[in-house]
Design a protein around this motif. Structure first.
Motif, short mmCIF file in Angstrom:
data_model
loop_
_atom_site.label_atom_id
_atom_site.label_comp_id
_atom_site.label_asym_id
_atom_site.label_seq_id
_atom_site.Cartn_x
_atom_site.Cartn_y
_atom_site.Cartn_z
N ALA A 40 -7.22 -2.83 -2.67
CA ALA A 40 -7.13 -1.84 -1.65
C ALA A 40 -6.09 -0.69 -1.86
CB ALA A 40 -6.91 -2.40 -0.16
N ALA A 41 -5.18 -1.07 -2.27
CA ALA A 41 -3.92 -0.15 -2.91
C ALA A 41 -4.26 0.83 -3.68
CB ALA A 41 -2.58 -0.80 -2.82
N ALA B 261 -5.55 -6.88 -1.42
CA ALA B 261 -4.73 -6.26 -0.97
C ALA B 261 -4.15 -5.17 -1.89
CB ALA B 261 -3.19 -6.83 -0.36
N GLY C 266 0.92 -1.07 -0.14
CA GLY C 266 0.04 0.02 -0.04
C GLY C 266 0.70 1.34 -0.12
#
Length: 231
Positions: A170-171, A167, A136
């Protein structure tokens, strides 16, 4: 541009490869028949596929190889640089990171990630493998720069694929090429509003399953009646 069948896009990628071979051989023009022969399809299929992208060629003369290649690259977005991160730096991840041909199509590896202590910190082709916890922050740090992340490649074990995909999303990574032998649950993958275009939070996922390909091949090899149908 009208909705283009996935099978057509796959064949156009093959046509581009054929055109590159012709250009390397200093061939200036090629007919739909020549493209079809080299691509393993029919001339009608070539002409039908190309109509999705524009009007090319002249009846009785054929296509200008360099022009058609350039226009198809542009249509598929291959005339620009796409920055890629690889999640999962086992044998397959290393093989992909070391593959020399990706940069020929403007795909540039900008980040490598894993969780294994004996892998994190190693260097592959000038990039240091980072821990997944840094995914992230890394994507955020390059956002808006020439190294902005566009795609993520998943080369993790099946049981970790969904979490790794989440993941990435979300990044803010909206395109995933999944090599894990599992179908990602795309209904659970939505870009955060901060990263999404207005009204569009969908994530594009492409699955690459070589074992499934071998299973299809086994079926097709049963006999001529089992051959793949034309799409």
């Amino acid at each position: 541009m009208a909705d283009i069948p996935t099978a057509t896009v796959g064949r156009v990628v093959t046509y581009i490869r054929v055109l590159e071979e012709l250009e390397a051989q200093n061939v200036l023009r090629a007919s739909s028949g020549e493209l079809a022969r080299r691509a393993g399809v029919t001339p009608f299929q070539v002409r039908k596929d190309l109509t999705y992208f524009g009007r090319f060629g002249t009846r009785g003369i054929g296509y200008t190889v360099a022009v058609l290649r350039r226009e198809l690259l542009r249509a598929l977005g291959l005339d620009q640089t796409w920055n890629v991160v690889i999640v999962g730096m086992g044998r397959l991840g290393h093989a992909i990171a070391n593959y020399p041909g990706a940069s020929d199509y403007q795909f540039q590896n900008v980040g490598l990630f894993d969780v294994a202590p004996d892998v994190v910190g190693r260097e592959v082709r000038g990039l240091t493998i980072q821990h997944m916890s840094q995914l992230g922050p890394f994507v955020a740090s390059v956002a808006g720069t020439p190294r902005q992340v566009d795609m993520g490649l998943l080369t993790v074990p099946a049981e970790h694929a969904q979490a790794a995909a989440q993941a990435l999303v979300a990044a803010g990574v909206g395109g995933i090429l999944n090599f894990a032998p599992v179908v990602l649950q795309t209904q659970d993958l939505h870009l955060p509003e901060a990263f999404a275009a207005p009204g569009r939070r969908e994530v594009t996922v492409e699955n690459v399953d070589f074992l499934a390909g071998m299973k299809r091949l086994a079926f097709y090899m049963l006999g001529p009646q089992a051959g793949p149908a034309e799409e």
